[in-house]
Design an enzyme around this catalytic site. Sequence first.
Site, short mmCIF file in Angstrom:
data_model
loop_
_atom_site.label_atom_id
_atom_site.label_comp_id
_atom_site.label_asym_id
_atom_site.label_seq_id
_atom_site.Cartn_x
_atom_site.Cartn_y
_atom_site.Cartn_z
N GLU A 197 1.47 6.46 5.45
CA GLU A 197 1.16 4.91 5.72
C GLU A 197 2.37 4.21 6.21
O GLU A 197 1.98 3.44 6.91
CB GLU A 197 0.71 4.41 4.21
CG GLU A 197 0.15 3.02 4.45
CD GLU A 197 -0.34 2.32 3.21
OE1 GLU A 197 -0.58 3.08 2.13
OE2 GLU A 197 -0.77 0.97 2.97
N GLU B 123 -5.67 -5.49 -6.52
CA GLU B 123 -6.07 -5.63 -5.15
C GLU B 123 -7.39 -5.92 -5.00
O GLU B 123 -8.19 -5.37 -4.02
CB GLU B 123 -5.52 -4.55 -4.11
CG GLU B 123 -4.00 -4.14 -4.03
CD GLU B 123 -3.56 -3.16 -3.13
OE1 GLU B 123 -4.45 -2.33 -2.79
OE2 GLU B 123 -2.54 -3.12 -2.66
N ASP C 210 5.18 0.40 -3.41
CA ASP C 210 4.01 0.70 -2.62
C ASP C 210 4.68 1.91 -1.81
O ASP C 210 4.23 1.57 -0.75
CB ASP C 210 3.31 -0.26 -2.19
CG ASP C 210 1.80 0.14 -1.56
OD1 ASP C 210 1.68 1.35 -2.13
OD2 ASP C 210 1.27 -0.35 -1.25
C1 BDP Z 1 -1.59 0.49 -0.63
C2 BDP Z 1 -2.57 0.73 0.55
C3 BDP Z 1 -4.07 0.48 0.31
C4 BDP Z 1 -4.19 1.24 -1.07
C5 BDP Z 1 -3.42 0.98 -2.16
C6 BDP Z 1 -3.56 1.63 -3.40
O1 BDP Z 1 -2.09 -0.17 1.53
O2 BDP Z 1 -4.88 0.78 1.37
O3 BDP Z 1 -5.72 0.87 -1.43
O4 BDP Z 1 -2.02 1.14 -1.56
O5 BDP Z 1 -2.89 2.48 -3.57
O6 BDP Z 1 -0.54 1.28 -0.20
O7 BDP Z 1 -4.66 1.37 -4.13
#
Ligand code: BDP
Length: 712
Positions: free
Chosen positions: A401, A299, A373
């Site tokens: 989340e 990401e 996720d």
């Molecule tokens: C996702 C979230 C994000 C996190 C990412 C992670 O949306 O904010 O940074 O995971 O785990 O679920 O790195």
Amino acid sequence: MRPIRLPIALLIFSLGLAASALAEDGYRLWLRYEPIADASLAKSYRSSIGPIEAVATSDTAKIALAELERGLEGLLGGELKRTGATLLVGTGDAKHIAKLKLDLSGLGEEGYLLTRHKKNLVIAANTDQGVLYGVFAFLRQLQTQRPLENLHVETSPKVDHRLLNHWDNLTRTVERSMAGASIFNWFDLPYYVEPYYHDYARACASVGINGTVLTNVNSNATVLRPQFLEKVAALADTFRPYGIQVYLTARFSAPVEIGGLETADPLDPAVIEWWTDKINEIYTYVPDFGGFVVKANSEGQPGPQSYGRDHAEGANLLARALAPHGGFVMWRAFVYDFEIKEDRHKQAYTEFTQLDGQFEPNVSIQTKNGAIDFMPREPFHPLFGATPETPHTLELQITQEYMGGDIHLVYLAPMWEETLEADTFARGAGSTVAKVVDGSVFGHELTAIAGVANIGNERNWTGHPMGASNWYAFGRLAWDHQLSSQEIADEWTRMTFGNAPDVVATIEEMLLESHQTVVDYSMPLGLHHIMYPGHHYGPGPWHDQGRPDWTSTYYHNASEDGIGFDRTATGSDALGQYAPEVVEKWGTPESIEDKYLLWFHHLDWDYEMKSGKTLWNELCLTYQSGVDRVAEMGQQWDSLQGSIDAQRHARVAALLKRQLEDAKFYKDACLAYFHTFSQRPYPAGVNAPEYPLEHYKNFELYHVPGHPGEQW
Ligand code: BDP
């Protein structure tokens, strides 16, 4: 040293805020120590406990003793009768414990024994840390009103490193958490150490959490500057006596960002030297620093691949510098790239199985429970069981989340239990995820489990009063993955809301059904990743803009033909990453459990489900049942009015009303959208969406807490 004999009721531990002065606002979490209402039980406890005999020289032992006194004072009040019984507390080498000749050999460094010895009760361990855990466990016996007659509890943790991961920023915002600002008041540190840090540490220690990662996985390198290391040291000093080690996230590009180097290439000698020096420096501030969590090449985060190196080369760089100090690296497996055309579900497995055997022994791959996720429900990640040479840190998300943040009542232990009990078949039947993580399947020494915290500076710590059940459950399961979610719910409810039978039965039922409920009204039957983009609160099944792996349409594939992601051999074959036994079970829509159906299969709207209903009808009815269940929860909660304190009752009642509105909205938005493809009528028993699809699509929710993209 001679043991001291103390009457109960002295020395209420003064750290933190004196609970009695407060209304029932949730600050005390599950450590309330309210007087035991049942007079005859209290009497029997009083007569069997007696005065404490203990040795307390270390800070940890002093904390243990103070907690015991505080707990007994609260639960039983006044001085205990001198009935001849004594509560013997201490380590095996203390004289008063040694003479009992107990066998403590199986307890290890952190385990404890609660037992009876003649008239006396005993809390014994090999270390003061074990005694502290034993004290909390002993108080739990009383808080949950268990009998002491045949007391015998002997336990040690199945996983060595049990950590919270705070996704907290140095600016005090918290990513994906809604319970206020970060509890870490960085600007005032190291001079001012908030008293509530002690209560945070007490709560963690009470459930066996022994590590905390202070910074967000997405944070920059600032925390590694000396100015911040001083602050980290103050926190570490505060947490140490509670047995909690401090960890940080390591930004892979730190050598460039704060070191002035031109590269962060893990094989570059200057980079190696920079990290070695930096890590040595950290240990001058925090001699027992635990190590790093790293989010690399994920990401948008920097990582070794930016320099043509792989994850093992990146992880080993840090691991080698940490090794002389005893630290370790949790290198996250949450990697996926939209430039790669492979199903996102498959990418981490493809990447990390190739590297198995190449990691230093003090590297653990930190792997989320599922391959996408933290969805409301995911099948277990295929990486568990696929890297015999490399241990995994199981990463769970305590913060909700994708499950209504701190607004929705969702007890997560049943979901975690489902993952822990899932069989990877890596070494034959019974090779569960739990046993991969505790090291027993592949014989790993390094064992860890991490939970992304739901804690903030809200007075009650977690926002939703029920959110604390997830912090509690995480710790308890990390200590012992064999505990059932029901047992844990029972403990937490009794400790948090008291032992009145109607209260316990009602809350337990609400907790235990709440996870299935949220799945039903948001992403049932294996649907996933259909949330609103960005803030992730609420539905967004129509979302189809931007990178495909962040859309919803990528995952549900709804069209006139049907719905679901074909991950069998005819589709992406992510299923092929699992053991043959799993492939056989999940390989056909007939054999797979309905809860995972659309995760692995794309099916016609008229597909006949196990229930005999069509897929469309089943989908609609499941959404509806989720909504109906929230309404029922509201009624159940209303029935407790007057049976629990007004303050917490009112807050939960209000939140349940909003949860019901949200659940209806989720269901209506999803059904209105899927209906555009299915074109089938809503079955009897399902309320058709209140508004046309455009209404849901146009709805925008402003300023959702925890959203990292939020602009002020
Ligand atoms: C996702 C979230 C994000 C996190 C990412 C992670 O949306 O904010 O940074 O995971 O785990 O679920 O790195």
